[in-house]
Design an enzyme around this catalytic site. Structure first.
Site, short mmCIF file in Angstrom:
data_model
loop_
_atom_site.label_atom_id
_atom_site.label_comp_id
_atom_site.label_asym_id
_atom_site.label_seq_id
_atom_site.Cartn_x
_atom_site.Cartn_y
_atom_site.Cartn_z
N CYS A 145 -71.99 8.23 -15.31
CA CYS A 145 -72.33 8.06 -16.73
C CYS A 145 -71.37 8.85 -17.61
CB CYS A 145 -73.77 8.52 -16.97
SG CYS A 145 -74.26 8.42 -18.70
N CYS A 148 -73.02 10.56 -20.64
CA CYS A 148 -73.77 11.78 -20.30
C CYS A 148 -72.83 12.94 -19.99
CB CYS A 148 -74.64 11.56 -19.07
SG CYS A 148 -75.48 9.98 -19.01
N ASP A 149 -71.76 12.69 -19.25
CA ASP A 149 -70.97 13.80 -18.68
C ASP A 149 -69.54 13.91 -19.21
OD1 ASP A 149 -73.14 14.40 -17.03
OD2 ASP A 149 -72.51 12.91 -15.56
#
Ligand code: NAP
Length: 323
Positions: A145, A148-149
């Site tokens: 992701c 997300c990261d």
């Protein structure tokens, strides 16, 4: 013959018209149409409403909105469905027990719910590469992701694996954050759309490594340090130093709740008729879990609409039968 509820529960269990399992675009759209059809509906979602959309950077093909983040579209859909008064419960479903008149939903907290119709919108999860170092470095440089990261890789070097829309989109997203993005794809041609391909090729800090597969992810105590690559045409081995590896090589359907007796294809996607109904009357499957030609937010939403309309008809017939 109607299917009786377990004897001890008869009389004190409420039978909903419809229970929707999963709150991605398919499940949320089903919720909107179910409320508009005045069905007594409950939506169960174990995570955040919006599902996989929450992990998408920008959505640029939702008609009427040129560009919106996946998280914003998720919130807008959930707000829309709540404005109709749909009850959304954060619950994990353990099992679905099909019956003739109504169906049972077993929750992880051991409760049972019942409904005349079920819409399963469970989606799926990212496919893994299955190479050494992948699991051990998950959260330490290996990610599925970018939204997300990606933040953790500001001005660093990352490898993106895959050649579909997801890999291309996420490589573009990461190119805005990281100093360098190596895009590794196992073939010469990308599977992803032409617009994305053009953008990727025009991006200065994306370097393509075509006809190459990742055979291992290397790391030290701090996390990922590089990947081992193999050329798929010559067999040549080489290494790329990097700080992170983002893997976007497709999708595994989450069919763990799909009851026996339902037809699935060889890849585990559920085969339905054009009403999104499975072989089990009153059990519908929508979104990425359903076998279909194109998996998009808009096709998941369309499934949700169709299944809710068909579920309304099913409930009407069931109640007409006095079951
Ligand atoms: P996908 O279209 O199935 O593409 C998967 C890619 O990963 C392919 O290029 C495939 O290579 C490669 N791959 C598969 N297994 C591999 C392995 N073991 N090792 C190395 N490479 C491997 O998956 P996706 O990109 O996640 O997209 C899923 C669906 O969502 C698609 O229908 C896509 O159009 C849709 N989507 C749409 C958007 C959008 O329109 N905004 C965004 C994201 C996703 P090959 O090409 O050689 O098979």
């Amino acid at each position: 013959m109607p299917c009786p509820l377990p004897e001890k529960e008869t009389g004190n269990i409420h039978i909903h018209d419809l229970i929707i399992i999963g709150g991605g675009p398919g499940g949320l759209t089903a919720g909107i149409y179910a409320q508009r059809a005045a069905l007594d509906t409950l939506l169960l979602e174990k995570g955040l409403p919006g599902g996989q959309m929450n992990n998408t950077d920008m959505v640029e093909n939702w008609p009427g909105i040129e560009s919106i983040s996946g998280a914003e579209l998720s919130t807008a859909m959930a707000d829309h469905v709540r404005s109709y008064g749909l009850e959304i419960q954060q619950q994990e479903v353990r099992q679905i027990e099909p019956c003739l008149g109504h169906h049972l939903v077993h929750l992880a907290d051991d409760r049972k719910l019942a409904a005349y119709a079920l819409i399963i919108a469970a989606g799926g999860s990212p496919r893994k590469l299955g190479v050494p170092g992948e699991d051990a470095n998950y959260g330490k440089g290996v990610s599925y992701c970018a939204v997300c990261d990606g933040f953790f890789f500001r001005n660093k070097t990352v490898v993106v694996v895959g050649g579909g829309d997801s890999a291309l989109e996420e490589a573009l997203y990461l190119a805005k954050i990281a100093a360098k993005v190596y895009l590794v794809h196992r073939r010469e041609e990308f599977r992803g759309g032409m617009i994305l391909q053009k953008r990727v090729k025009a991006e200065k800090n994306i370097e393509l490594h075509l006809n190459a597969v990742v055979t291992a992810i290397q790391s030290d105590r701090q996390g990922v340090t590089g990947v081992a690559l193999e050329d798929t045409t010559s067999g040549e081995q080489r290494e790329l130093a990097c700080d992170g590896v983002f893997i976007f090589i497709g999708f595994m359907p989450d069919n763990s709740l799909v009851p026996a007796g339902t037809k699935m294809n060889a890849d585990g996607f559920v085969v339905t008729d054009e009403k999104c109904e499975t072989r089990l009357p009153g059990i519908f499957v929508v979104g990425d879990l359903r076998e279909k030609y194109v998996k998009q937010i808009i096709t998941a939403a369309a499934d949700g609409c169709i299944a809710a309309q068909a579920a309304a008809r099913h409930v009407e017939n069931r109640k007409g039968d006095g079951q």
